[in-house]
Scaffold this motif. Structure first.
Motif, PDB file in Angstrom:
ATOM      1  N   LEU A 160     -26.259 -35.337   3.827  1.00  0.00           N
ATOM      2  CA  LEU A 160     -26.852 -34.853   5.072  1.00  0.00           C
ATOM      3  C   LEU A 160     -25.927 -35.194   6.240  1.00  0.00           C
ATOM      4  N   THR A 161     -25.742 -34.206   7.106  1.00  0.00           N
ATOM      5  CA  THR A 161     -24.778 -34.421   8.196  1.00  0.00           C
ATOM      6  C   THR A 161     -25.430 -34.951   9.476  1.00  0.00           C
ATOM      7  N   ARG A 162     -26.765 -34.853   9.570  1.00  0.00           N
ATOM      8  CA  ARG A 162     -27.421 -35.277  10.822  1.00  0.00           C
ATOM      9  C   ARG A 162     -28.355 -36.465  10.655  1.00  0.00           C
ATOM     10  N   GLU A 163     -28.537 -36.939   9.418  1.00  0.00           N
ATOM     11  CA  GLU A 163     -29.395 -38.117   9.208  1.00  0.00           C
ATOM     12  C   GLU A 163     -28.947 -38.827   7.936  1.00  0.00           C
ATOM     13  N   ALA A 164     -29.284 -40.105   7.839  1.00  0.00           N
ATOM     14  CA  ALA A 164     -28.926 -40.860   6.634  1.00  0.00           C
ATOM     15  C   ALA A 164     -29.755 -40.364   5.460  1.00  0.00           C
ATOM     16  N   HIS A 165     -29.207 -40.543   4.248  1.00  0.00           N
ATOM     17  CA  HIS A 165     -29.957 -40.190   3.042  1.00  0.00           C
ATOM     18  C   HIS A 165     -29.777 -41.345   2.072  1.00  0.00           C
ATOM     19  N   GLY A 166     -30.859 -42.108   1.822  1.00  0.00           N
ATOM     20  CA  GLY A 166     -30.717 -43.326   1.032  1.00  0.00           C
ATOM     21  C   GLY A 166     -29.762 -44.271   1.743  1.00  0.00           C
ATOM     22  N   ILE A 167     -28.781 -44.753   0.998  1.00  0.00           N
ATOM     23  CA  ILE A 167     -27.834 -45.692   1.622  1.00  0.00           C
ATOM     24  C   ILE A 167     -26.661 -44.946   2.274  1.00  0.00           C
ATOM     25  N   ARG A 168     -26.677 -43.619   2.147  1.00  0.00           N
ATOM     26  CA  ARG A 168     -25.544 -42.853   2.672  1.00  0.00           C
ATOM     27  C   ARG A 168     -25.785 -42.478   4.136  1.00  0.00           C
ATOM     28  N   PRO A 169     -24.900 -42.888   5.023  1.00  0.00           N
ATOM     29  CA  PRO A 169     -25.096 -42.506   6.425  1.00  0.00           C
ATOM     30  C   PRO A 169     -24.843 -41.013   6.630  1.00  0.00           C
ATOM     31  N   ALA A 170     -25.292 -40.502   7.759  1.00  0.00           N
ATOM     32  CA  ALA A 170     -25.039 -39.098   8.081  1.00  0.00           C
ATOM     33  C   ALA A 170     -23.533 -38.859   8.095  1.00  0.00           C
ATOM     34  N   ALA A 171     -23.076 -37.882   7.319  1.00  0.00           N
ATOM     35  CA  ALA A 171     -21.637 -37.585   7.260  1.00  0.00           C
ATOM     36  C   ALA A 171     -21.426 -36.291   6.511  1.00  0.00           C
ATOM     37  N   ARG A 172     -20.273 -35.704   6.723  1.00  0.00           N
ATOM     38  CA  ARG A 172     -19.925 -34.486   5.992  1.00  0.00           C
ATOM     39  C   ARG A 172     -19.527 -34.805   4.559  1.00  0.00           C
ATOM     40  N   LEU A 173     -19.569 -33.779   3.714  1.00  0.00           N
ATOM     41  CA  LEU A 173     -19.123 -33.891   2.327  1.00  0.00           C
ATOM     42  C   LEU A 173     -17.626 -34.223   2.303  1.00  0.00           C
ATOM     43  N   THR A 174     -17.243 -35.160   1.438  1.00  0.00           N
ATOM     44  CA  THR A 174     -15.830 -35.542   1.341  1.00  0.00           C
ATOM     45  C   THR A 174     -15.360 -35.428  -0.112  1.00  0.00           C
ATOM     46  N   ALA A 175     -14.045 -35.555  -0.283  1.00  0.00           N
ATOM     47  CA  ALA A 175     -13.471 -35.548  -1.629  1.00  0.00           C
ATOM     48  C   ALA A 175     -13.989 -36.736  -2.434  1.00  0.00           C
ATOM     49  N   VAL A 176     -14.257 -37.850  -1.761  1.00  0.00           N
ATOM     50  CA  VAL A 176     -14.772 -39.043  -2.446  1.00  0.00           C
ATOM     51  C   VAL A 176     -16.147 -38.742  -3.055  1.00  0.00           C
ATOM     52  N   ASP A 177     -16.925 -37.895  -2.383  1.00  0.00           N
ATOM     53  CA  ASP A 177     -18.237 -37.496  -2.930  1.00  0.00           C
ATOM     54  C   ASP A 177     -18.063 -36.660  -4.195  1.00  0.00           C
ATOM     55  N   LEU A 178     -17.073 -35.778  -4.168  1.00  0.00           N
ATOM     56  CA  LEU A 178     -16.928 -34.813  -5.264  1.00  0.00           C
ATOM     57  C   LEU A 178     -16.214 -35.399  -6.476  1.00  0.00           C
ATOM     58  N   LEU A 179     -15.384 -36.409  -6.240  1.00  0.00           N
ATOM     59  CA  LEU A 179     -14.563 -36.942  -7.335  1.00  0.00           C
ATOM     60  C   LEU A 179     -15.383 -37.336  -8.568  1.00  0.00           C
ATOM     61  N   PRO A 180     -16.505 -38.084  -8.422  1.00  0.00           N
ATOM     62  CA  PRO A 180     -17.260 -38.482  -9.622  1.00  0.00           C
ATOM     63  C   PRO A 180     -17.920 -37.304 -10.347  1.00  0.00           C
ATOM     64  N   LEU A 181     -18.030 -36.159  -9.667  1.00  0.00           N
ATOM     65  CA  LEU A 181     -18.683 -34.990 -10.269  1.00  0.00           C
ATOM     66  C   LEU A 181     -17.686 -34.102 -10.999  1.00  0.00           C
ATOM     67  N   TRP A 182     -16.427 -34.339 -10.751  1.00  0.00           N
ATOM     68  CA  TRP A 182     -15.363 -33.474 -11.270  1.00  0.00           C
ATOM     69  C   TRP A 182     -15.001 -33.878 -12.692  1.00  0.00           C
ATOM     70  N   GLU A 183     -14.996 -32.900 -13.582  1.00  0.00           N
ATOM     71  CA  GLU A 183     -14.625 -33.147 -14.983  1.00  0.00           C
ATOM     72  C   GLU A 183     -13.672 -32.049 -15.441  1.00  0.00           C
ATOM     73  N   PRO A 184     -12.762 -32.368 -16.340  1.00  0.00           N
ATOM     74  CA  PRO A 184     -11.847 -31.343 -16.847  1.00  0.00           C
ATOM     75  C   PRO A 184     -12.624 -30.189 -17.485  1.00  0.00           C
ATOM     76  N   GLY A 185     -12.123 -28.989 -17.298  1.00  0.00           N
ATOM     77  CA  GLY A 185     -12.743 -27.825 -17.934  1.00  0.00           C
ATOM     78  C   GLY A 185     -13.842 -27.184 -17.119  1.00  0.00           C
ATOM     79  N   GLN A 186     -14.178 -27.782 -15.971  1.00  0.00           N
ATOM     80  CA  GLN A 186     -15.232 -27.186 -15.153  1.00  0.00           C
ATOM     81  C   GLN A 186     -14.720 -25.958 -14.404  1.00  0.00           C
ATOM     82  N   THR A 187     -15.622 -25.025 -14.180  1.00  0.00           N
ATOM     83  CA  THR A 187     -15.415 -24.000 -13.160  1.00  0.00           C
ATOM     84  C   THR A 187     -16.202 -24.458 -11.944  1.00  0.00           C
TER      85      THR A 187
END
Ligand SMILES: Cc1cc2nc3c(=O)[nH]c(=O)nc-3n(C[C@H](O)[C@H](O)[C@H](O)COP(=O)(O)OP(=O)(O)OC[C@H]3O[C@@H](n4cnc5c(N)ncnc54)[C@H](O)[C@@H]3O)c2cc1C
Length: 242
Positions: A178-205
């Motif tokens: 969420l960019t305008r409010e905190a969500h759980g322990i995550r403060p309000a912020a834009r999506l980053t590469a650090v967010d996506l890295l754990p979701l990325w797996e070889p062979g994905q589209t």
């Protein structure tokens, strides 16, 4: 303001290569939007990620048509669309403010052969705002197939209250940013590469969906992670008249 598409409910059924769709269900789960459940005559089965075009015709013959992604799974007997109401928007304001259950719309589809998921291969889904809609179709399909393990989903919205299908996304294990409010322990912020890295797996589209600005930014994040451009499919919810 008068709505040029105000329905004349005495009009005969629509014919031609466009399909007749009766509004079988209508909800407004979050403000400034509408969820439509359509009973489409002669419906062809869609693939998750595809969209329909909705055409409105004014009594004077003027028409306007816009694309809307399908949220329902192919197995659902109804076609579910989710429309964000844009102030001044020709079609979205009509669908959100004027359409009632029982009304008949004209639709064409399912359309789109590139931004589709086959239900069998790993996918990384990244959405901004209403861009979650095609991913709801993917999640519902994966759930029906017992293959939710194939999907990794990250979504970004301003606030939780503005995120369509928030409960369904959370239940499917989506990362919610969420960019305008905190969500759980995550403060309000834009999506980053650090967010996506754990979701990325070889062979994905990767599938990216949202506004042009969001789609561009998310695409850059995926390329920055080392994903190949040919493995990234993008759907932009920009202006779509014509
Ligand atoms: C393949 C595809 C799938 C889509 N799926 C969905 C969906 O599932 N749900 C959904 O709500 N929309 C979706 N859209 C966007 C939708 O087609 C329309 O563009 C949107 O509803 C606005 O139409 P309108 O007639 O209300 O606005 P218009 O009268 O076309 O435009 C009004 C104003 O809003 C601006 N505008 C138009 N579209 C957008 C937009 N998407 N974002 C920001 N500003 C815009 C215009 O430049 C103009 O200033 C999709 C678009 C595409 C191409």
């Amino acid at each position: 303001m008068t709505d040029p598409f105000a329905p004349d409910r005495r009009r005969p059924p629509i014919t031609g290569h466009w399909h007749t769709a009766t509004v079988a269900g209508l909800r407004r789960p979050i403000p400034r939007s509408v969820q439509l459940r359509l009973d489409v005559v002669d419906r062809m089965e869609h693939m998750p990620g595809q969209h329909y075009v909705v055409r409105l015709t004014a009594p004077d013959g003027y028409t306007a048509q816009r694309s809307y992604s399908v949220a329902s799974s192919p197995g659902d007997p109804l076609v579910e669309l989710f429309v964000e109401r844009l102030d001044g928007g020709e079609v979205s304001t009509h669908l959100a403010d004027v359409v009632e259950p029982g009304d008949v719309l004209e639709v064409r589809g399912p359309l789109g052969g590139w931004f589709v998921w086959d239900g069998a291969t790993p996918a990384l889904c990244v959405a901004g705002g209403t861009g979650v809609v095609p991913f709801i179709a993917m999640i519902r399909t994966a759930r029906e197939l017992g293959r939710l393990d194939l999907l990794r989903v990250a979504v970004s919205a301003r606030t939780l209250a503005e995120l369509p299908y928030a409960d369904e996304l959370a239940a499917a294990g989506a990362l919610i940013v969420l960019t305008r409010e905190a969500h759980g322990i995550r403060p309000a912020a834009r999506l980053t590469a650090v967010d996506l890295l754990p979701l990325w797996e070889p062979g994905q589209t990767a599938y990216v969906c949202g506004s042009a600005g969001f789609a561009d930014a998310a695409g850059q994040l995926l390329l920055g992670l080392g994903m190949r451009a040919e493995d990234i499919r993008v759907e932009q919810f920009g202006p779509s008249g014509g």
